[in-house]
Design an enzyme around this catalytic site. Structure first.
Site, PDB file in Angstrom:
ATOM      1  CE  LYS A  26      -3.694  -0.431   2.552  1.00 26.55           C
ATOM      2  NZ  LYS A  26      -4.815  -0.945   4.107  1.00 26.55           N
ATOM      3  N   GLY A 105      -6.417 -10.872   8.304  1.00 31.18           N
ATOM      4  CA  GLY A 105      -6.204 -10.749   9.471  1.00 31.18           C
ATOM      5  C   GLY A 105      -5.218 -10.052  10.281  1.00 31.18           C
ATOM      6  CG  MET A 107      -4.747  -2.863  13.230  1.00 27.06           C
ATOM      7  SD  MET A 107      -4.142  -1.623  13.577  1.00 27.06           S
ATOM      8  CE  MET A 107      -4.844  -0.267  12.278  1.00 27.06           C
ATOM      9  NE  ARG A 351      -6.380  -4.238  -3.788  1.00 32.79           N
ATOM     10  CZ  ARG A 351      -6.819  -4.365  -1.967  1.00 32.79           C
ATOM     11  NH1 ARG A 351      -5.951  -4.416  -0.733  1.00 32.79           N
ATOM     12  NH2 ARG A 351      -8.423  -4.030  -1.713  1.00 32.79           N
ATOM     13  CG  HIS A 467      -6.595 -46.040  -2.953  1.00 29.06           C
ATOM     14  ND1 HIS A 467      -7.747 -45.414  -3.471  1.00 29.06           N
ATOM     15  CD2 HIS A 467      -5.913 -46.904  -3.686  1.00 29.06           C
ATOM     16  CE1 HIS A 467      -7.005 -47.077  -4.140  1.00 29.06           C
ATOM     17  NE2 HIS A 467      -6.715 -47.199  -4.989  1.00 29.06           N
ATOM     18  CB  SER A 776      11.029 -43.578 -16.696  1.00 29.54           C
ATOM     19  OG  SER A 776       9.493 -42.798 -16.599  1.00 29.54           O
ATOM     20  N   GLY A 778      10.137 -43.685 -11.170  1.00 34.02           N
ATOM     21  CA  GLY A 778       8.915 -44.333 -10.211  1.00 34.02           C
ATOM     22  C   GLY A 778       8.941 -43.183  -9.777  1.00 34.02           C
TER      23      GLY A 778
HETATM   24  P1  ADP Z   1      -7.823  -2.212   3.501  1.00 34.33           P
HETATM   25  O1  ADP Z   1      -6.088  -2.841   3.191  1.00 34.33           O
HETATM   26  O2  ADP Z   1      -8.307  -3.392   3.696  1.00 34.33           O
HETATM   27  O3  ADP Z   1      -8.069  -2.491   1.653  1.00 34.33           O
HETATM   28  P2  ADP Z   1      -7.624   0.250   3.184  1.00 34.33           P
HETATM   29  O4  ADP Z   1      -6.049   0.834   4.728  1.00 34.33           O
HETATM   30  O5  ADP Z   1      -7.025   0.583   2.628  1.00 34.33           O
HETATM   31  O6  ADP Z   1      -8.069  -1.119   4.281  1.00 34.33           O
HETATM   32  O7  ADP Z   1      -8.410   1.402   3.898  1.00 34.33           O
HETATM   33  C1  ADP Z   1     -10.380   1.070   3.283  1.00 34.33           C
HETATM   34  C2  ADP Z   1     -10.851   1.986   3.228  1.00 34.33           C
HETATM   35  O8  ADP Z   1     -10.777   3.027   4.028  1.00 34.33           O
HETATM   36  C3  ADP Z   1     -10.379   3.001   1.857  1.00 34.33           C
HETATM   37  O9  ADP Z   1     -10.703   1.852   1.114  1.00 34.33           O
HETATM   38  C4  ADP Z   1     -10.717   4.307   1.899  1.00 34.33           C
HETATM   39  O10 ADP Z   1     -11.977   4.164   1.652  1.00 34.33           O
HETATM   40  C5  ADP Z   1     -10.782   4.257   3.711  1.00 34.33           C
HETATM   41  N1  ADP Z   1      -9.479   5.126   3.886  1.00 34.33           N
HETATM   42  C6  ADP Z   1      -8.658   5.279   3.861  1.00 34.33           C
HETATM   43  N2  ADP Z   1      -7.692   6.060   4.287  1.00 34.33           N
HETATM   44  C7  ADP Z   1      -8.759   6.879   4.257  1.00 34.33           C
HETATM   45  C8  ADP Z   1      -8.443   8.262   3.825  1.00 34.33           C
HETATM   46  N3  ADP Z   1      -7.062   9.106   4.232  1.00 34.33           N
HETATM   47  N4  ADP Z   1      -8.765   9.594   3.823  1.00 34.33           N
HETATM   48  C9  ADP Z   1     -10.239   8.421   3.504  1.00 34.33           C
HETATM   49  N5  ADP Z   1     -10.895   7.621   3.166  1.00 34.33           N
HETATM   50  C10 ADP Z   1      -9.427   6.239   3.881  1.00 34.33           C
HETATM   51 MG    MG Z   2      -7.842  -0.702   0.879  1.00 35.92          MG
END
Ligand code: ADP
Ligand code: MG
Ligand code: MG
Length: 889
Positions: A26, A105, A107, A351, A467, A776, A778
């Site tokens: 990210k 999984g 935060m 991404r 099996h 071959s 096996g």
């Molecule tokens: P994840 O990895 O689960 O996608 P993100 O960190 O991308 O989590 O955050 C999820 C959503 O939170 C983003 O798609 C966006 O819509 C919102 N978000 C995150 N940061 C901001 C920000 N600075 N301003 C507005 N929306 C945000």
């Molecule tokens: Mg996201």
């Protein structure tokens, strides 16, 4: 650690796309987009190295981190013209986790950080909208309390419900500001009650609390088990992104959404996405409100909802410009998160987009044709697993299903049918043209015809290498194995699972790709072999050096193998031809014969059947090599097991049941099966192999003579452990071959080679290769004998070994390790020393395994041979192995 914080903003970033390891996916992409001049809210990324330090240093930060974070916050403040914790003009941020690869999984994101009873008033004045400010505040308290303080969300949800009831409204959006203020107070006391701590009012404390929670989440049990399953190293760590908030929930000229630069389910080249007006962050995916299509192309048929294109035409046009730019830049399909604040578009994430297997193939092919990527890159972008999934029927994802339990996903694909408990029943179903799912404690070699007749197989016992699992994968038949929750009563013809009773004849569905067991019928959708797949596989074949053959022994399997692109048969087992009902009697007669004459009489009955088999197989493989293995298994496998069968055989043979039972017992071998089998049978009873060789050579000769075929049969002797065995049998075989050539007045090439499956054969490979024209490997027996471990051991009764990682997860799939791989390397080296033109191949289940294919490529094998259904997978794996080794040179 030189630098712990990387800033992005004002058109320039300290990081870039290449720094994924350090900034996480990210963070690296936020930096890259910033450098491209796109509208990304400014912010900064704390590196993964800090995370690693945090874990090595017992939950403390490297010295100087606070100074760097402070400096970055100051820079944000000056760019934005707002101050963090300022009561007049507060800066708010989001705190987002982000590892190198996206990892559920970990935060969740915290939005609106920096709010408290004072700054919320400032936000209200900034936005000229107190309702918006207090809505942001209550969302923040909930997110923070949940993620950082571990307070369960249901406390907040029930308070929110009560508030709506008090006001008599349906949706959150209808709550008045006064009610939201009250809710904020209630949320805070709930936090105090549930966590024993006050909600932190100071924004600086909030920020560090959130940062600590992101790093802490890397060590959570959920994240740890995800890493274990997906083999993600512990020391990668996660980065933390702190980013200025933009608001999609400030009114009707705001929105938030997610879009893909191509259709992620079909791969079609169209802009595809969903959005929600006046909404924040995760609202789109959370399912609270129904998202709307961004354009008509993304709408489901009959859609009544307005699109983003209609509601925000200018912003939409800008989004289109940016998605095209991003896709060109990244040269792959992107998954984009965006927010619109008062009509202005902001990008929050990009991404590589996840896609279905068929979309993966189509996108790869299209992008080559659009001159965006090379064929090599296209080949590397589709995984062998995706090809595998593509070729199996799948459950229709639109249909609701009643899952009763889950077993091991032992053989991919989905199947529905009526429950039967015996192979015999399964065959009756096939004869009646009905679909059956065979349910057994476990299966044994006798169940092969039943497994073949059924649509799918479910077993209560056994692991991924049981099996049932191995055979089903070989057949390309869906199988769920080791489903411990089901308890079968063969007598009553039913099984029970989690309180449900399923009787014979009731309909059941299994999904061998997920392990799900489902009540009733679920329709499947067929694998799609379309023009994209065909073109893709053509490129794959141009790239690979390794030949791909199939293990096949019935004309039908051979035909399937050809359709999947096999360039020959690497292993044609002859014993399966003996099991057929019409033949088994003659085979048993042959086994029980006490004299050579009686044995030859029985063999003469089998001969024409074997010859017909070979004729049919050669015809299907016209123009391609076929390696036929002479009889291999211990003879007891052909003898009866049940009382009734014993009686019947005794009657036919005119002898006593005891005599037959004694014979069965004397012939019985255990796993790993050593003893009297393979070429040792050939040595003891030369007439068996003589019959088989005659059948092979006559079949080939007649096709060459009468049907203008090109065939060079490859006769393979199994289970060689001593040079003298091979010499003796080779002399026998050559004699028969010469007889046939003489009889037919023909000359054609045939080859005699051996399977390398006893460790000693690998060691004496040099002298063996002086006699043998091909090897071959096996690997099934070779693995069992090298490890002293049978499939069943590894699959079921060695749980502690699996738990401790002894012999690794699946020793039967992983060759490239000490032991089996080493023996293969030795055998190749010594074999080539003995015979420069030795042909080398591999048969056995590993032949279709990706890492094995790479291993064989590196050792310069001529071909790998696998089950027909894995042939396309193996073709791709071979091409990827070639790519990999050329990039290493
Ligand atoms: P994840 O990895 O689960 O996608 P993100 O960190 O991308 O989590 O955050 C999820 C959503 O939170 C983003 O798609 C966006 O819509 C919102 N978000 C995150 N940061 C901001 C920000 N600075 N301003 C507005 N929306 C945000
Ligand atoms: Mg996201
Ligand atoms: Mg063997």
């Amino acid at each position: 650690m030189e630098k712990m914080v990387y800033f992005f903003g004002e058109g320039k970033a300290e990081g870039n796309q290449k720094l994924k390891d350090l900034l996480g996916g990210k963070g690296a992409n936020l930096a890259e987009m910033t450098n491209l001049g796109l509208a990304v809210p400014p912010g900064f990324t704390i590196t993964t190295e800090v995370c690693t330090f945090y874990y090595q240093g017992k939950n403390s930060y490297p010295p100087g981190l606070d100074v760097e974070v402070d400096r970055a916050m100051k820079r944000l403040e000056s760019i934005m013209g707002r101050r963090f914790a300022d009561r007049e003009n507060p800066l708010l941020v989001s705190v987002r986790s982000g590892a190198r690869v996206s990892m559920p999984g970990m935060m969740d994101t915290i939005l609106n950080l920096g709010l408290n009873d004072e700054t919320v008033e400032g936000l209200a004045r900034q936005a000229k909208d107190p309702r918006f400010a207090y809505d942001a505040y209550r969302r923040f308290i909930q997110m923070y309390a949940e993620v950082v303080m571990g307070v369960s969300s249901h406390h907040f949800e029930s308070l929110l419900d009560q508030a709506k009831r008090r006001q008599g409204v349906e949706s959150d959006a209808e709550l008045k500001v006064e009610e939201l203020k009250k809710l904020v107070a209630e949320y805070k006391s709930s936090v105090q009650r549930e966590s024993g701590k006050a909600f932190p009012v100071e924004p600086g404390a909030q920020l560090w609390g959130a940062i600590g929670a992101v790093f802490g989440s890397w060590g959570s049990a959920r994240a740890a088990s995800y890493r274990r399953i997906h083999k993600i190293p512990e020391d990668w760590g996660t980065a933390v992104n702190v980013q200025t908030m933009v608001f999609g929930n400030m009114g009707d000229d705001c929105a938030t959404g997610v879009a893909f630069t191509r259709d992620p389910s079909t791969g079609e080249r169209k802009f595809f996405g969903e959005f929600l007006p006046n909404a924040q962050g995760e609202d789109v995916v959370a399912g609270i409100r129904t998202p709307m299509p961004i354009n008509q192309e993304s709408a489901t048929p009959g859609n009544q909802l307005a699109t983003m294109e209609q509601l925000f035409p200018d912003t939409y046009a800008e989004l289109v410009r940016l998605y095209q730019l991003l896709e060109k830049h990244y040269k792959d399909m992107q998954d984009i998160e965006f927010t619109v604040q008062q009509k202005k578009l902001f990008l929050l994430q990009t991404r590589t987009g996840k896609r279905t297997p068929s979309a993966a193939v189509r996108i790869a092919v299209d992008m080559v044709n659009e001159n965006l990527i090379t064929k090599d890159i296209a080949i590397s972008r589709v995984t062998p697993t995706q090809i595998e999934q593509l070729l199996h029927p799948r459950l229709d994802p639109r249909v609701e299903k009643k899952v009763v339990t889950k077993g091991l996903p032992a053989s991919p694909g989905a199947a529905s049918g009526e429950v039967v408990f015996s192979s015999e029943e399964a065959e009756n179903y096939r004869k009646a043209g009905k679909a059956a799912v065979l349910v057994r404690h476990e299966t044994s070699p006798e169940d092969i015809t039943g497994m073949d007749a059924a649509q799918g197989v479910l077993t209560a016992l056994g692991g991924m290498t049981s099996h049932a699992a191995v055979v089903a994968r070989g057949m390309g038949k869906p199988c769920v194995a080791g489903c411990g929750a089901i308890s079968i009563d063969y007598k009553k013809q039913l099984f029970t699972v989690n309180g449900v009773t399923v009787r014979k004849g009731e309909t059941l569905t299994i999904d061998g790709s997920t392990g799900e067991v489902i009540l009733g019928f679920v329709p499947t959708i067929n694998s799609q072999v379309d023009q994209y797949f065909t073109e893709f596989m053509r490129w794959v074949d141009e790239k690979r050096g390794l030949g791909i053959r199939a293990n096949a022994e019935t004309p039908n399997d051979v035909k399937v193998a050809r359709q999947f692109g096999a360039e020959g048969v690497g292993l044609c087992r002859t014993e399966h031809m003996f099991f057929e009902e019409s033949r088994i009697t003659a085979v048993r007669e042959m086994i029980l014969a006490e004299t050579r004459e009686r044995r030859e009489t029985a063999l003469n009955k089998i001969f024409p059947m074997q010859k017909d088999d070979f004729l049919a197989i050669f015809r299907e493989m016209r123009g391609y090599p076929v390696t036929i293995r002479l009889l291999d298994p211990p003879l007891h496998e052909f003898l009866p097991k049940t009382e009734a069968e014993l009686l019947e055989l005794a009657r036919l043979e005119n002898t006593s049941v005891e005599a037959i039972a004694a014979k069965v017992k004397s012939l019985h071998e255990f796993n790993p099966m050593l003893g009297h089998r393979g070429c040792r049978l050939g040595v003891s009873y030369p007439e068996i192999y003589e019959m088989q060789v005659r059948a092979i050579m006559e079949a080939a000769g007649e096709l060459i003579r009468d049907e203008d075929f090109q065939i060079e049969p490859e006769i393979m002797v199994p289970f060689i452990g001593a040079l003298e065995e091979f010499q003796l049998l080779k002399a026998d075989i050559t004699k028969v071959c010469d007889q046939v050539l003489n009889k037919l007045q023909l000359k054609f090439t045939y080859r005699i080679g051996t399977m390398i499956e006893i460790p000693r054969a690998a060691l004496i490979a040099e002298s063996l290769a002086k006699e043998a024209e091909f090897f071959s490997f096996g690997t099934n027996d070779l693995t069992q004998m090298t490890l002293g471990l049978s499939r069943d051991d590894a699959g079921s009764f060695l749980p502690r070994y699996l738990e401790k990682g002894i012999y690794r997860q699946d020793p039967f799939v992983s060759l490239d390790q000490e032991g089996v791989g080493e023996l293969i390397r030795i055998a190749c080296e010594r074999g080539r020393r003995g015979n420069g033109s030795l042909k080398i191949g591999i048969c056995g289940e590993q032949g279709g395994d990706t890492s094995t294919i790479e291993f064989c490529h590196r050792l310069g094998f001529n071909y790998v041979s696998c089950s027909p259904f894995r042939v396309p997978v193996a073709r791709l794996a071979a091409a990827q192995a070639a790519l990999k080794s050329s990039s290493l040179n």
